[in-house]
Write an enzyme that holds these catalytic residues in place. Structure first.
Site, PDB file in Angstrom:
ATOM      1  NE  ARG A  59      -2.454  -2.303   3.034  1.00 53.15           N
ATOM      2  CZ  ARG A  59      -2.637  -2.383   4.345  1.00 53.15           C
ATOM      3  NH1 ARG A  59      -3.242  -1.424   4.991  1.00 53.15           N
ATOM      4  NH2 ARG A  59      -2.204  -3.436   4.997  1.00 53.15           N
ATOM      5  CD  GLU A  96      -2.432  -3.762  14.554  1.00 51.04           C
ATOM      6  OE1 GLU A  96      -2.573  -3.270  13.433  1.00 51.04           O
ATOM      7  OE2 GLU A  96      -3.256  -3.612  15.468  1.00 51.04           O
TER       8      GLU A  96
HETATM    9  O1  LIG Z   1       3.560  -0.549  11.816  1.00 53.69           O
HETATM   10  P1  LIG Z   1       3.458  -2.007  11.536  1.00 53.69           P
HETATM   11  O2  LIG Z   1       2.931  -2.800  12.703  1.00 53.69           O
HETATM   12  O3  LIG Z   1       4.756  -2.566  11.031  1.00 53.69           O
HETATM   13  O4  LIG Z   1       2.359  -2.211  10.397  1.00 53.69           O
HETATM   14  C1  LIG Z   1       2.208  -1.366   9.294  1.00 53.69           C
HETATM   15  C2  LIG Z   1       2.311  -2.130   8.000  1.00 53.69           C
HETATM   16  O5  LIG Z   1       1.280  -3.138   7.918  1.00 53.69           O
HETATM   17  C3  LIG Z   1       0.644  -3.040   6.650  1.00 53.69           C
HETATM   18  O6  LIG Z   1       1.313  -3.726   5.657  1.00 53.69           O
HETATM   19  P2  LIG Z   1       1.145  -5.275   5.325  1.00 53.69           P
HETATM   20  O7  LIG Z   1       2.413  -5.974   5.749  1.00 53.69           O
HETATM   21  O8  LIG Z   1      -0.150  -5.788   5.840  1.00 53.69           O
HETATM   22  O9  LIG Z   1       1.217  -5.291   3.743  1.00 53.69           O
HETATM   23  P3  LIG Z   1       0.295  -4.772   2.537  1.00 53.69           P
HETATM   24  O10 LIG Z   1       0.514  -3.277   2.411  1.00 53.69           O
HETATM   25  O11 LIG Z   1       0.852  -5.502   1.393  1.00 53.69           O
HETATM   26  O12 LIG Z   1      -1.152  -5.110   2.823  1.00 53.69           O
HETATM   27  C4  LIG Z   1       0.721  -1.564   6.336  1.00 53.69           C
HETATM   28  O13 LIG Z   1       0.527  -1.323   4.958  1.00 53.69           O
HETATM   29  C5  LIG Z   1       2.102  -1.205   6.807  1.00 53.69           C
HETATM   30  O14 LIG Z   1       3.069  -1.477   5.830  1.00 53.69           O
HETATM   31  N1  LIG Z   2      -4.926  -2.139  11.757  1.00 53.83           N
HETATM   32  C1  LIG Z   2      -4.365  -2.026  10.549  1.00 53.83           C
HETATM   33  N2  LIG Z   2      -5.088  -1.640   9.478  1.00 53.83           N
HETATM   34  C2  LIG Z   2      -4.506  -1.512   8.265  1.00 53.83           C
HETATM   35  N3  LIG Z   2      -3.220  -1.776   8.029  1.00 53.83           N
HETATM   36  C3  LIG Z   2      -2.469  -2.172   9.064  1.00 53.83           C
HETATM   37  N4  LIG Z   2      -1.171  -2.493   9.166  1.00 53.83           N
HETATM   38  C4  LIG Z   2      -0.909  -2.833  10.427  1.00 53.83           C
HETATM   39  N5  LIG Z   2      -1.996  -2.738  11.206  1.00 53.83           N
HETATM   40  C5  LIG Z   2      -2.991  -2.321  10.357  1.00 53.83           C
END
Ligand SMILES: O=P(O)(O)OC[C@H]1O[C@H](OP(=O)(O)OP(=O)(O)O)[C@H](O)[C@@H]1O
Ligand SMILES: Nc1ncnc2[nH]cnc12
Length: 172
Positions: A59, A96
């Site tokens: 994202r 997370e």
């Molecule tokens: O602060 P944090 O706890 O590290 O979490 C934040 C990350 O989690 C999500 O990515 P995700 O790994 O779900 O990947 P995506 O964007 O491909 O859905 C979001 O887009 C951030 O990159």
């Molecule tokens: N709660 C949340 N919603 C969307 N993206 C995330 N990445 C990590 N935690 C998330």
């Protein structure tokens, strides 16, 4: 920022039980809100000589690429393990709802180049910190980071490097 807040959808128990997922797809689909969001994300970095925006898969690519275009900077993807062709360097990190690995091409940035790291959500901060570490390992200069959403209750900001700016458009 109210328009942006209104276009982020809460999805309970996704992708795991107990997680309140922030869905940004309605925001992306609204031309005026998405454009305003990109303008606001770019605001702190104008006139700062940013050479590259590093967007975090996946994202972070959406916002980072649009910001790079608006800032007249290059875009460099920070990708999940195994997606970029070699040579790469990588770091493992926790987020997370799991564990992951982020990589960057070893020739993607010039030493000393000014870089902004971009993602959609700051939760525990593990992902953004991993991005910063990768950029710094290539000898480039992280001038700061931008995210659309900060989940303040998870205290991810505390993991971001002390005096470097971290801009969030909205917080929960
Ligand atoms: O602060 P944090 O706890 O590290 O979490 C934040 C990350 O989690 C999500 O990515 P995700 O790994 O779900 O990947 P995506 O964007 O491909 O859905 C979001 O887009 C951030 O990159
Ligand atoms: N709660 C949340 N919603 C969307 N993206 C995330 N990445 C990590 N935690 C998330």
């Amino acid at each position: 920022m109210q328009a942006i807040l209104d276009l982020v959808r809460d999805v309970p128990d996704f992708p795991r039980p107990g997680i309140m997922f922030k869905d940004i797809t309605p925001l992306l689909a609204d031309a005026a809100a998405f454009g305003g969001c990109i303008d606001a994300l770019c605001e702190p970095w104008r006139e700062q000589g940013v050479g590259a925006v590093c967007g975090i898969e996946s994202r972070g690519f959406i916002f980072g690429a649009a910001m790079a275009r608006a800032l007249g900077a290059g875009f460099v993807p920070l990708r999940k393990a195994g997606k970029l062709p070699p040579p790469v360097i990588g770091v493992d990190y926790g987020l997370e709802y799991g564990l992951d690995r982020l990589e960057i091409g070893t020739h993607a940035l010039a030493p000393g180049e000014k870089v902004v790291v971009v993602d959609d959500v700051l939760a525990t901060g593990g992902t953004l910190e991993a991005g910063r570490r990768l950029v710094e390992r290539l000898g480039a200069e992280v001038v700061g980071a931008s995210v659309v959403i900060e989940l303040a209750g998870l205290n991810g900001r505390a993991r971001w490097s002390g005096d470097l700016p971290l801009h969030a458009l909205i917080g929960y």
